[in-house]
Design a protein around this motif. Sequence first.
Motif, PDB file in Angstrom:
ATOM      1  N   ASN A  21       0.858  -1.190   0.000  1.00 43.19           N
ATOM      2  CA  ASN A  21       0.000   0.000   0.000  1.00 43.19           C
ATOM      3  C   ASN A  21       0.894   1.240   0.000  1.00 43.19           C
ATOM      4  O   ASN A  21       0.935   1.991   0.975  1.00 43.19           O
ATOM      5  CB  ASN A  21      -0.893   0.001   1.255  1.00 43.19           C
ATOM      6  CG  ASN A  21      -1.750  -1.230   1.332  1.00 43.19           C
ATOM      7  OD1 ASN A  21      -2.750  -1.345   0.647  1.00 43.19           O
ATOM      8  ND2 ASN A  21      -1.340  -2.177   2.173  1.00 43.19           N
ATOM      9  N   PRO A  22       1.652   1.451  -1.088  1.00 42.76           N
ATOM     10  CA  PRO A  22       2.693   2.486  -1.077  1.00 42.76           C
ATOM     11  C   PRO A  22       2.174   3.914  -0.914  1.00 42.76           C
ATOM     12  O   PRO A  22       2.947   4.801  -0.600  1.00 42.76           O
ATOM     13  CB  PRO A  22       3.387   2.305  -2.428  1.00 42.76           C
ATOM     14  CG  PRO A  22       2.384   1.622  -3.292  1.00 42.76           C
ATOM     15  CD  PRO A  22       1.574   0.764  -2.365  1.00 42.76           C
ATOM     16  N   TYR A  23       0.884   4.128  -1.101  1.00 37.30           N
ATOM     17  CA  TYR A  23       0.333   5.476  -0.949  1.00 37.30           C
ATOM     18  C   TYR A  23      -0.443   5.631   0.348  1.00 37.30           C
ATOM     19  O   TYR A  23      -1.123   6.630   0.551  1.00 37.30           O
ATOM     20  CB  TYR A  23      -0.545   5.831  -2.154  1.00 37.30           C
ATOM     21  CG  TYR A  23       0.242   5.759  -3.437  1.00 37.30           C
ATOM     22  CD1 TYR A  23       1.227   6.693  -3.714  1.00 37.30           C
ATOM     23  CD2 TYR A  23       0.037   4.726  -4.350  1.00 37.30           C
ATOM     24  CE1 TYR A  23       1.978   6.622  -4.877  1.00 37.30           C
ATOM     25  CE2 TYR A  23       0.781   4.646  -5.518  1.00 37.30           C
ATOM     26  CZ  TYR A  23       1.743   5.594  -5.768  1.00 37.30           C
ATOM     27  OH  TYR A  23       2.500   5.518  -6.916  1.00 37.30           O
ATOM     28  N   TYR A  25      -1.135   6.398   4.192  1.00 36.35           N
ATOM     29  CA  TYR A  25      -0.665   7.266   5.272  1.00 36.35           C
ATOM     30  C   TYR A  25      -1.411   6.814   6.514  1.00 36.35           C
ATOM     31  O   TYR A  25      -2.633   6.882   6.546  1.00 36.35           O
ATOM     32  CB  TYR A  25      -0.966   8.732   4.971  1.00 36.35           C
ATOM     33  CG  TYR A  25      -0.089   9.299   3.891  1.00 36.35           C
ATOM     34  CD1 TYR A  25       0.993  10.099   4.226  1.00 36.35           C
ATOM     35  CD2 TYR A  25      -0.327   9.026   2.549  1.00 36.35           C
ATOM     36  CE1 TYR A  25       1.821  10.625   3.239  1.00 36.35           C
ATOM     37  CE2 TYR A  25       0.497   9.542   1.556  1.00 36.35           C
ATOM     38  CZ  TYR A  25       1.561  10.333   1.914  1.00 36.35           C
ATOM     39  OH  TYR A  25       2.372  10.827   0.942  1.00 36.35           O
ATOM     40  N   TYR A  67       4.405   6.817   6.552  1.00 37.53           N
ATOM     41  CA  TYR A  67       4.196   6.437   5.157  1.00 37.53           C
ATOM     42  C   TYR A  67       5.481   5.845   4.604  1.00 37.53           C
ATOM     43  O   TYR A  67       6.573   6.044   5.133  1.00 37.53           O
ATOM     44  CB  TYR A  67       3.685   7.601   4.303  1.00 37.53           C
ATOM     45  CG  TYR A  67       4.614   8.794   4.225  1.00 37.53           C
ATOM     46  CD1 TYR A  67       5.478   8.944   3.148  1.00 37.53           C
ATOM     47  CD2 TYR A  67       4.620   9.770   5.222  1.00 37.53           C
ATOM     48  CE1 TYR A  67       6.326  10.043   3.067  1.00 37.53           C
ATOM     49  CE2 TYR A  67       5.461  10.862   5.143  1.00 37.53           C
ATOM     50  CZ  TYR A  67       6.312  10.991   4.071  1.00 37.53           C
ATOM     51  OH  TYR A  67       7.163  12.068   3.997  1.00 37.53           O
ATOM     52  N   ALA A  70       9.396   4.977  -0.498  1.00 33.61           N
ATOM     53  CA  ALA A  70       9.614   4.146  -1.681  1.00 33.61           C
ATOM     54  C   ALA A  70      11.035   4.333  -2.199  1.00 33.61           C
ATOM     55  O   ALA A  70      11.502   5.453  -2.356  1.00 33.61           O
ATOM     56  CB  ALA A  70       8.607   4.500  -2.764  1.00 33.61           C
TER      57      ALA A  70
END
Length: 80
Positions: A21-23, A25, A67, A70
């Motif tokens: 879930n790289p986006y 927060y 977060y 990446a």
Amino acid sequence: MSSERDQLTLQMECTLFFENNPYAYQTLDGLSTRLGRHADQLDGVLNRLVELSILNRVGDGTRAIYYFNAPYHIIQLEWS
């Protein structure tokens, strides 16, 4: 007190969550809900992942938001 193995397992769970879930927060409470863990189990783990530059943190305390940091990939292209 958790064992080193437990801490590493939690680090992997958190890392995998943010990689998948790289986006995302998340606050400490939000992540504990998503992972089904107690917030007190994750607090030190998240701070360690920030130290390792795997996660970024904005803010402090219970309002801190975490977060994924990446990795930056450089792709070398060859022109023929």
